[in-house]
Write an enzyme that holds these catalytic residues in place. Sequence first.
Site, PDB file in Angstrom:
ATOM      1  N   GLU A 150       0.846  -1.201   0.000  1.00 50.60           N
ATOM      2  CA  GLU A 150       0.000   0.000   0.000  1.00 50.60           C
ATOM      3  C   GLU A 150       0.881   1.250   0.000  1.00 50.60           C
ATOM      4  O   GLU A 150       0.609   2.227  -0.703  1.00 50.60           O
ATOM      5  CB  GLU A 150      -0.935  -0.013   1.219  1.00 50.60           C
ATOM      6  N   GLU A 191      -3.203  -9.893   3.684  1.00 52.06           N
ATOM      7  CA  GLU A 191      -3.969  -9.648   4.912  1.00 52.06           C
ATOM      8  C   GLU A 191      -5.005 -10.711   5.215  1.00 52.06           C
ATOM      9  O   GLU A 191      -5.262 -11.026   6.376  1.00 52.06           O
ATOM     10  CB  GLU A 191      -4.670  -8.275   4.839  1.00 52.06           C
TER      11      GLU A 191
HETATM   12  N1  3HC Z   1       4.550  -7.209  11.852  1.00 52.05           N
HETATM   13  C1  3HC Z   1       5.214  -7.551  12.972  1.00 52.05           C
HETATM   14  N2  3HC Z   1       6.160  -8.520  13.008  1.00 52.05           N
HETATM   15  C2  3HC Z   1       6.433  -9.139  11.847  1.00 52.05           C
HETATM   16  C3  3HC Z   1       5.767  -8.835  10.647  1.00 52.05           C
HETATM   17  C4  3HC Z   1       4.791  -7.808  10.669  1.00 52.05           C
HETATM   18  N3  3HC Z   1       4.137  -7.427   9.570  1.00 52.05           N
HETATM   19  N4  3HC Z   1       6.242  -9.639   9.678  1.00 52.05           N
HETATM   20  C5  3HC Z   1       7.181 -10.422  10.247  1.00 52.05           C
HETATM   21  N5  3HC Z   1       7.284 -10.122  11.557  1.00 52.05           N
HETATM   22  C6  3HC Z   1       8.219 -10.687  12.540  1.00 52.05           C
HETATM   23  C7  3HC Z   1       7.975 -12.169  12.778  1.00 52.05           C
HETATM   24  O1  3HC Z   1       7.012 -12.348  13.799  1.00 52.05           O
HETATM   25  C8  3HC Z   1       9.351 -12.656  13.188  1.00 52.05           C
HETATM   26  O2  3HC Z   1       9.532 -12.294  14.527  1.00 52.05           O
HETATM   27  P1  3HC Z   1      10.413 -13.229  15.508  1.00 52.05           P
HETATM   28  O3  3HC Z   1      11.758 -13.320  14.876  1.00 52.05           O
HETATM   29  O4  3HC Z   1      10.368 -12.510  16.802  1.00 52.05           O
HETATM   30  O5  3HC Z   1       9.712 -14.560  15.539  1.00 52.05           O
HETATM   31  C9  3HC Z   1      10.289 -11.784  12.347  1.00 52.05           C
HETATM   32  O6  3HC Z   1       9.509 -10.648  11.953  1.00 52.05           O
HETATM   33  C10 3HC Z   1      10.791 -12.464  11.104  1.00 52.05           C
HETATM   34  O7  3HC Z   1       9.690 -12.990  10.392  1.00 52.05           O
HETATM   35  P2  3HC Z   1       9.733 -14.445   9.713  1.00 52.05           P
HETATM   36  O8  3HC Z   1      10.320 -15.419  10.667  1.00 52.05           O
HETATM   37  O9  3HC Z   1       8.390 -14.693   9.172  1.00 52.05           O
HETATM   38  O10 3HC Z   1      10.802 -14.179   8.555  1.00 52.05           O
HETATM   39  P3  3HC Z   1      10.821 -14.742   7.077  1.00 52.05           P
HETATM   40  O11 3HC Z   1      12.026 -14.171   6.450  1.00 52.05           O
HETATM   41  O12 3HC Z   1      10.602 -16.218   7.077  1.00 52.05           O
HETATM   42  O13 3HC Z   1       9.521 -14.110   6.346  1.00 52.05           O
HETATM   43  C11 3HC Z   1       8.010 -12.385   5.660  1.00 52.05           C
HETATM   44  C12 3HC Z   1       9.435 -12.748   6.136  1.00 52.05           C
HETATM   45  C13 3HC Z   1       7.740 -13.066   4.306  1.00 52.05           C
HETATM   46  C14 3HC Z   1       7.906 -10.913   5.538  1.00 52.05           C
HETATM   47  C15 3HC Z   1       6.988 -12.926   6.684  1.00 52.05           C
HETATM   48  O14 3HC Z   1       7.400 -12.520   7.980  1.00 52.05           O
HETATM   49  C16 3HC Z   1       5.581 -12.448   6.492  1.00 52.05           C
HETATM   50  O15 3HC Z   1       4.873 -12.964   5.657  1.00 52.05           O
HETATM   51  N6  3HC Z   1       5.148 -11.450   7.293  1.00 52.05           N
HETATM   52  C17 3HC Z   1       3.798 -11.000   7.346  1.00 52.05           C
HETATM   53  C18 3HC Z   1       3.413 -10.213   6.134  1.00 52.05           C
HETATM   54  C19 3HC Z   1       1.989  -9.717   6.282  1.00 52.05           C
HETATM   55  O16 3HC Z   1       1.076 -10.447   6.583  1.00 52.05           O
HETATM   56  N7  3HC Z   1       1.806  -8.413   6.057  1.00 52.05           N
HETATM   57  C20 3HC Z   1       0.552  -7.793   6.187  1.00 52.05           C
HETATM   58  C21 3HC Z   1       0.408  -7.219   7.552  1.00 52.05           C
HETATM   59  S1  3HC Z   1      -1.206  -6.571   7.836  1.00 52.05           S
HETATM   60  C22 3HC Z   1      -1.181  -5.080   7.023  1.00 52.05           C
HETATM   61  O17 3HC Z   1      -0.193  -4.701   6.467  1.00 52.05           O
HETATM   62  C23 3HC Z   1      -2.456  -4.322   7.111  1.00 52.05           C
HETATM   63  C24 3HC Z   1      -2.441  -3.125   6.260  1.00 52.05           C
HETATM   64  O18 3HC Z   1      -3.259  -3.338   5.161  1.00 52.05           O
HETATM   65  C25 3HC Z   1      -2.929  -1.939   6.982  1.00 52.05           C
END
Ligand code: 3HC
Length: 708
Positions: A110, A130
């Site tokens: 976004e 999401e």
């Molecule tokens: N917020 C907070 N913490 C997050 C995060 C996020 N969006 N994404 C990842 N983290 C944290 C994880 O909890 C993890 O923490 P930890 O080491 O304490 O366990 C650390 O970051 C590393 O994450 P991964 O172990 O998952 O690392 P990878 O390299 O395997 O993957 C990634 C990276 C592909 C970015 C994966 O973390 C992921 O898919 N994250 C979520 C992405 C997501 O769902 N984004 C949408 C969020 S909602 C949003 O944006 C709403 C908006 O529309 C307003």
Amino acid sequence: MNNLVKISKDKDNDVAIITIDNPPVNALSPGVPEGISAAIDEMNGDPSVKAAVVIGAGRTFVAGADIKEFGKMTAGGPRRSLLPLLLHIEDSGKPVVMAIHGNAFGGGLELAMAGHYRVASPTAQVGQPEVKLGIIPGAGGTQRLPRLVGVAKAVEMCAEGKPVSASDAATLGLIDRLIDGDLLAGAVSFAREIAGKPAPKTRELTEKLGTTAESAAVFAAARDSARKKQRGLKAPLAAIDAVEAATRLSFEEGCQAEARLFTECLFSDQSKALIHVFFGEREVAKIPDVPKETPVIPVNRVAVVGSGTMGGGIAMVFANAGIPVLLKDVDELALNVGMDKIRKNYANSVQRGRFTQAFVDERLQMIKPVLNYDAFSEVDMVVEAVFEGMALKKTVFADLDRVCRRGAILASNTSTLNIDEIAEATSRPEAVIGTHFFSPANVMRLLEIVRGKKSRKEVIATCMQLSKKLGKIGVLVGNCRGFVGNRMFGPYRREAQFLVEEGAEVEAVDKALVEFGNAMGPLATGDLAGLDVGWRIRKEYRHLEKPGIRQPFAEDRLCEMGRYGQKTVRGWYRYDENRRASVDPEVTALVRKWSADAGIPQRQISPSEIVDRCIYALVNEGARILDEGYALRAVDIDIIYINGYGFPAYRGGPMWHADTVGLQKVYQRICEFHRPHGEIWEPAPLLQRLAEAGKTFADFDKEQVAAA
Ligand code: 3HC
Ligand code: NAI
């Protein structure tokens, strides 16, 4: 500005570089949006600057909003919105180029779409995931995305949540240029090219939007698909509604509609459960007494013993991860059967478009069928997957002890046997561990890693880390009968049988649990796995059962009749040549007769009683397992059930589900079952303690973490 966002200038002083630096994934935590906003103001106020590049420090652009903030918001904390920042960027007097590497997910995409241009490394991925958290994009994503990629693709991306590669995004018009090599240098030179030209605002584009009527079929098909493929989930439907709003409302009104839907989803039980699962899947990797720094054993070559159902699948798992495998069986015939099955599985994957033929050819090269232990001295790890029998397993482990080098990991895929007893067959029990894959091993994500009394920490750390490399979720469990998953599955399936014996129809039991959200009903699952598997185990352990306790009998009798389930085309159901199930009146009649002979009163049983009996049987056993320390946390049990047993992720797993219902209520219901059914329904002491203290399993987990 703050320490989460830095601003600098390119060496020619005419392009501002805004760097987001919020490790590990540059989530848009409090301070980041404020920092970006201040940096935009600063560059607009600097007459020497013509344009800005926004880039992420470290491994990624921006992985989205900070998911931890959502929990605070739903608990009554301040509501935060990214929308004002995104409008501020889009209204910048000077063009802003978003430079993407790693991921631009959720709020990250976004943010990128609010820039005037987007450039990306070829390996980058973008997406609106999401829905996997039970929410929808909440910062204009459902309104800007269709303006850039068209309605059909936007609906797909927002409702399914799958990422898109940078090259596909470039074809779609979401990325303006792919940059090989140095992303920042490429982004700066792109910024110079476009500086001074009118900067396109995504929110003003209309060309790809069309009208609601034009896209009616797209929305109808998307809703249909969401109801089937994401059964029970509310967020995908909300995401479709939000994109539809983009086709009939102004941008501002569309954002308001999106915000309403976002809030509804965010405050739902489904979203809370899915966020619990997101963090839970990462939490299970943390083992209190096996810290992150524990050295791991490099696993570059492996061997699998037994090329049957599980061994073949496990060999594929290693090969798919690029790890060469020796696959051993006892004779040519068994090995050929195993290799043929592997080839057939891969051919199916090519047919379904999951793998290319070239990928499959490479994988097959990595699996070397063998009939002896000659090359075992070269492997770093062995996974044993021979028939389930202690004597045989001990012989195999004694052989492995003889042929494998010191330091190699000796793992067993046993689903019921005692890992410590197996380990004692070797001179190195510290190298022995359970790696309990689920069937089909090349598909199921769960890997229960069974810690033996003497398993070395390096061995545990290696298996935990390896599970990620293999694309699995490794959960460490203790060495009790059935470990965690199958130990709980026993009481769950026991209740399903009791219900039938008390008068419920077979399909009514399965239907109630499928409607609850489970991938399959318990009786149909038995037919799929083979009813004889449990029957044999029950016969073996019958001497351990306490006398005088009610035991289900229907399934054992079906087995005595040769009705093993799908493989004999008869089990609880009857199966046609395409393995389609239908109700078998013979089973209904038999069970009624057996129940009458046993003097079991017959009654009408409601779907809600079916669900309570089966699901609370899981919860009660789960609570015992936790209390006995065979699972580290309640969330570990949840992750096991979601990834290994088809429990609906949107209910957060059995323990989270119990928390959501309320432990007092669950406890009371279990007490109600205890009265007529006796000892098998004795409430687990931990459940009773938590219920009486007004606590939850989540509280229990927090206390465990604090104590560690
Ligand atoms: N917020 C907070 N913490 C997050 C995060 C996020 N969006 N994404 C990842 N983290 C944290 C994880 O909890 C993890 O923490 P930890 O080491 O304490 O366990 C650390 O970051 C590393 O994450 P991964 O172990 O998952 O690392 P990878 O390299 O395997 O993957 C990634 C990276 C592909 C970015 C994966 O973390 C992921 O898919 N994250 C979520 C992405 C997501 O769902 N984004 C949408 C969020 S909602 C949003 O944006 C709403 C908006 O529309 C307003
Ligand atoms: P299977 O019967 O399909 O395969 C066993 C294979 O082991 C056969 O090919 C057999 O020839 C081979 N074998 C027997 N003795 C051997 C020896 N000494 N050396 C080499 N190979 C030998 O059995 P399946 O279902 O694959 O089960 C294997 C193990 O996995 C068992 O411990 C089982 O409990 C466990 N398991 C099974 C699951 C399932 O759903 N089938 C799920 C999870 C675990």
